[in-house]
Design an enzyme around this catalytic site. Sequence first.
Site, PDB file in Angstrom:
ATOM      1  N   LYS A 195       0.847  -1.204   0.000  1.00 12.84           N
ATOM      2  CA  LYS A 195       0.000   0.000   0.000  1.00 12.84           C
ATOM      3  C   LYS A 195       0.880   1.251   0.000  1.00 12.84           C
ATOM      4  O   LYS A 195       0.666   2.175  -0.771  1.00 12.84           O
ATOM      5  CB  LYS A 195      -0.922  -0.029   1.220  1.00 12.84           C
ATOM      6  CG  LYS A 195      -1.816   1.175   1.334  1.00 12.84           C
ATOM      7  CD  LYS A 195      -2.794   1.044   2.488  1.00 12.84           C
ATOM      8  CE  LYS A 195      -3.530   2.376   2.693  1.00 12.84           C
ATOM      9  NZ  LYS A 195      -4.493   2.347   3.783  1.00 12.84           N
ATOM     10  N   GLU A 201      10.296  -4.834   4.652  1.00 13.07           N
ATOM     11  CA  GLU A 201      10.368  -6.220   4.187  1.00 13.07           C
ATOM     12  C   GLU A 201      10.146  -6.306   2.680  1.00 13.07           C
ATOM     13  O   GLU A 201      10.876  -6.986   1.952  1.00 13.07           O
ATOM     14  CB  GLU A 201       9.293  -7.073   4.889  1.00 13.07           C
ATOM     15  CG  GLU A 201       9.519  -7.280   6.371  1.00 13.07           C
ATOM     16  CD  GLU A 201       8.895  -6.194   7.237  1.00 13.07           C
ATOM     17  OE1 GLU A 201       8.670  -5.073   6.713  1.00 13.07           O
ATOM     18  OE2 GLU A 201       8.664  -6.455   8.426  1.00 13.07           O
ATOM     19  N   GLY A 252      -4.955  -1.742   4.790  1.00 16.71           N
ATOM     20  CA  GLY A 252      -4.128  -2.858   4.318  1.00 16.71           C
ATOM     21  C   GLY A 252      -4.789  -4.209   4.536  1.00 16.71           C
ATOM     22  O   GLY A 252      -4.829  -5.056   3.639  1.00 16.71           O
ATOM     23  N   ARG A 253      -5.341  -4.423   5.727  1.00 22.13           N
ATOM     24  CA  ARG A 253      -5.935  -5.741   6.037  1.00 22.13           C
ATOM     25  C   ARG A 253      -7.314  -5.904   5.416  1.00 22.13           C
ATOM     26  O   ARG A 253      -7.956  -6.933   5.601  1.00 22.13           O
ATOM     27  CB  ARG A 253      -5.953  -5.966   7.548  1.00 22.13           C
ATOM     28  CG  ARG A 253      -6.597  -4.860   8.353  1.00 22.13           C
ATOM     29  CD  ARG A 253      -6.287  -4.988   9.841  1.00 22.13           C
ATOM     30  NE  ARG A 253      -6.791  -3.847  10.605  1.00 22.13           N
ATOM     31  CZ  ARG A 253      -6.134  -2.698  10.772  1.00 22.13           C
ATOM     32  NH1 ARG A 253      -4.946  -2.523  10.225  1.00 22.13           N
ATOM     33  NH2 ARG A 253      -6.654  -1.725  11.494  1.00 22.13           N
ATOM     34  N   GLU A 338      -5.065  -6.731  14.644  1.00 25.85           N
ATOM     35  CA  GLU A 338      -4.553  -5.411  14.241  1.00 25.85           C
ATOM     36  C   GLU A 338      -5.694  -4.379  14.269  1.00 25.85           C
ATOM     37  O   GLU A 338      -5.467  -3.204  14.540  1.00 25.85           O
ATOM     38  CB  GLU A 338      -3.916  -5.471  12.841  1.00 25.85           C
ATOM     39  CG  GLU A 338      -2.946  -4.320  12.581  1.00 25.85           C
ATOM     40  CD  GLU A 338      -2.192  -4.438  11.268  1.00 25.85           C
ATOM     41  OE1 GLU A 338      -2.802  -4.256  10.199  1.00 25.85           O
ATOM     42  OE2 GLU A 338      -0.970  -4.707  11.289  1.00 25.85           O
ATOM     43  N   HIS A 369      -4.794 -33.255  16.814  1.00 26.31           N
ATOM     44  CA  HIS A 369      -3.660 -34.079  17.242  1.00 26.31           C
ATOM     45  C   HIS A 369      -2.537 -33.211  17.792  1.00 26.31           C
ATOM     46  O   HIS A 369      -1.382 -33.647  17.854  1.00 26.31           O
ATOM     47  CB  HIS A 369      -3.185 -34.925  16.063  1.00 26.31           C
ATOM     48  CG  HIS A 369      -4.270 -35.840  15.574  1.00 26.31           C
ATOM     49  ND1 HIS A 369      -4.487 -37.091  16.116  1.00 26.31           N
ATOM     50  CD2 HIS A 369      -5.240 -35.648  14.651  1.00 26.31           C
ATOM     51  CE1 HIS A 369      -5.535 -37.647  15.514  1.00 26.31           C
ATOM     52  NE2 HIS A 369      -6.012 -36.786  14.631  1.00 26.31           N
ATOM     53  N   LYS A 508       9.179  -0.515  14.283  1.00 25.92           N
ATOM     54  CA  LYS A 508       9.799  -0.137  12.995  1.00 25.92           C
ATOM     55  C   LYS A 508      10.852   0.949  13.224  1.00 25.92           C
ATOM     56  O   LYS A 508      11.943   0.900  12.652  1.00 25.92           O
ATOM     57  CB  LYS A 508       8.731   0.392  12.033  1.00 25.92           C
ATOM     58  CG  LYS A 508       7.742  -0.653  11.545  1.00 25.92           C
ATOM     59  CD  LYS A 508       6.770  -0.028  10.544  1.00 25.92           C
ATOM     60  CE  LYS A 508       5.666  -0.990  10.159  1.00 25.92           C
ATOM     61  NZ  LYS A 508       4.658  -0.438   9.267  1.00 25.92           N
TER      62      LYS A 508
HETATM   63  O1  F6P Z   1       3.047  -2.773   9.698  1.00 23.95           O
HETATM   64  C1  F6P Z   1       1.705  -3.115   9.583  1.00 23.95           C
HETATM   65  C2  F6P Z   1       1.205  -2.840   8.202  1.00 23.95           C
HETATM   66  O2  F6P Z   1       1.114  -1.476   7.982  1.00 23.95           O
HETATM   67  C3  F6P Z   1      -0.127  -3.509   7.932  1.00 23.95           C
HETATM   68  O3  F6P Z   1      -1.202  -2.784   8.409  1.00 23.95           O
HETATM   69  C4  F6P Z   1      -0.084  -3.655   6.455  1.00 23.95           C
HETATM   70  O4  F6P Z   1      -1.035  -4.572   5.993  1.00 23.95           O
HETATM   71  C5  F6P Z   1       1.345  -4.110   6.269  1.00 23.95           C
HETATM   72  O5  F6P Z   1       2.080  -3.379   7.219  1.00 23.95           O
HETATM   73  C6  F6P Z   1       1.915  -3.911   4.904  1.00 23.95           C
HETATM   74  O6  F6P Z   1       1.899  -2.565   4.537  1.00 23.95           O
HETATM   75  P1  F6P Z   1       2.123  -2.136   3.035  1.00 23.95           P
HETATM   76  O7  F6P Z   1       1.030  -2.719   2.237  1.00 23.95           O
HETATM   77  O8  F6P Z   1       2.095  -0.640   3.050  1.00 23.95           O
HETATM   78  O9  F6P Z   1       3.472  -2.656   2.606  1.00 23.95           O
END
Ligand code: F6P
Length: 539
Positions: A195, A201, A252-253, A338, A369, A508
């Site tokens: 987003k 990452e 995002g979610r 979240e 199990h 972060k």
């Molecule tokens: O760090 C949490 C978050 O902001 C989530 O809410 C989001 O889904 C995820 O990181 C990924 O964010 P982005 O889509 O901006 O990379």
Amino acid sequence: MACDQTAAWSALQGHFQAHGRDFDLREAFARDPHRHTSLSFEAPSVFADLSKNLLDTATLHFLLDLARETGLEARRDRMLAGEPVNDSESRAVLHTALRAPRGSAPFSAEVHATLDAMLAYADRVRQVESSGIRDVVNIGIGGSDLGPQMAAAALAGYAHPQLNSHFVANVDGHDLGPLLRRLDPRHTLFVVASKTFTTQETMANAQAAKAWFLAAGGTDIAKHFVATTTNVEAAAAFGITTSFGFWDWVGGRYSLWSAIGLPLAIAIGADHFRAMLAGAHAMDRHFAEAPLERNLPVLLGLLDVWYRNFHGFASRSVAPYHQGLRRLPAYLQQLEMESNGKRVDAQGEALRVATAPVVWGEPGTNGQHAYFQMLHQGTDTIPVEFIAVRATSHGPLGFAPAVRAAFEDQHRKLLANCLAQSQALMLGKTAQEALLESPSTASPQMSRQAVARHRSFPGNRPSTTLLLDRLDPTSLGALVALYEHRVFSSGAVWGINSFDQWGVELGKVLCNQLLPRLDSGDVTGLDASTAGLLARLRD
Ligand code: F6P
């Protein structure tokens, strides 16, 4: 009004003291032969049996009063109308607009233009002879990973047989590395999904993928990298020329329905993707229009409030009895924890009530199990949510009749296990009943009474069962939308903003401060534990 200041809250406290604390499911079923019927509910694509929960229609009555007194309906209507219900970021919350038919919701023109373009692109990639693509790698994390990954697993039966979907999220190169060894740059498409297009990452994995692509002789970045993002400029700066955008009013979610769904659309094709949107939209209509007494997302949200705030249950286990739904618990963890893992209300005032439970689980029967021992005999009561699917979806895979028959037999076993677990949780077994048994593995050194105590089950452990007729794009869309609105409903009662996530920020920031110290070894000003660990990691 704060939920714990309402008349309904006081009434619920009284009701809990009088009928809730000692509620016995077995007695409730014996007392009321219509309990299953009166506590079962129909919503689009989903049948829900709430009757094995520690409540009765009187409890629901008080909970519905709580929903009304806390203004749940008004908040829902404000959200659906596009008002900025995400107060701390002054943003609208309009994931429902992403699945609304053309012309029927805010931002329809932009939404449908992007959807049409993205689905046309997906269908071009699916023409594998001309596109040359065999492997699609989604690089994203959190909402830019869990939704399409969960849905791609659930709808694997609908996937293009010559296209492989991969999902890479972790900043740890051990996620991407082993995958790259198996890929050919000529036949690989990377979808960089973020987003913000700033997430550490995702940027790290995207850089590594680009380096691998170029080192392996790849030349046409424009053809082999595509972005899904609200930050098209940043994607362009990365060198990606094809981007599908979305908007800040998509959390995002909650973004599976947006361009973030691209890897899923490539896997299952435009028509199935649209069917998933239609399934979610049907649930949106139910949420918007059904009276609260039959409004399934609202009822489930209220059940969560009842368990969290009155019974004090701190977790809920999700057990999908369908291997395709194996990533659903992880998806729901982000959605619920979240969204509602908050300790202040929407105005920033400290809450006096507990909020989101821990959500966790594994597909059935695997969990049986592993951790079901604790669900049956542990000291905590953990409500369980079973999800079962009536029909199998092996048909289109074209197995021989004997193999199909074997799978049908396995499916009956799966369903019997699902029913047996909720039954066992509810019924339990007394020590007197256990005393009548002579288990061959019991120690002869232990008294029969002691063995019986080991082998007894308290029972009265609550569960909800959700049933789908089949797991297809429509029902999956409806199921996920059901969960979204359920999370909204409990969040609305608690008075929290379910659409921000400030709690992810501090880690972060500290990570960015520690990163150069891993190189330099400078531990000045660090707490002794972090300094000591950092020093050992550099040794
Ligand atoms: O760090 C949490 C978050 O902001 C989530 O809410 C989001 O889904 C995820 O990181 C990924 O964010 P982005 O889509 O901006 O990379």
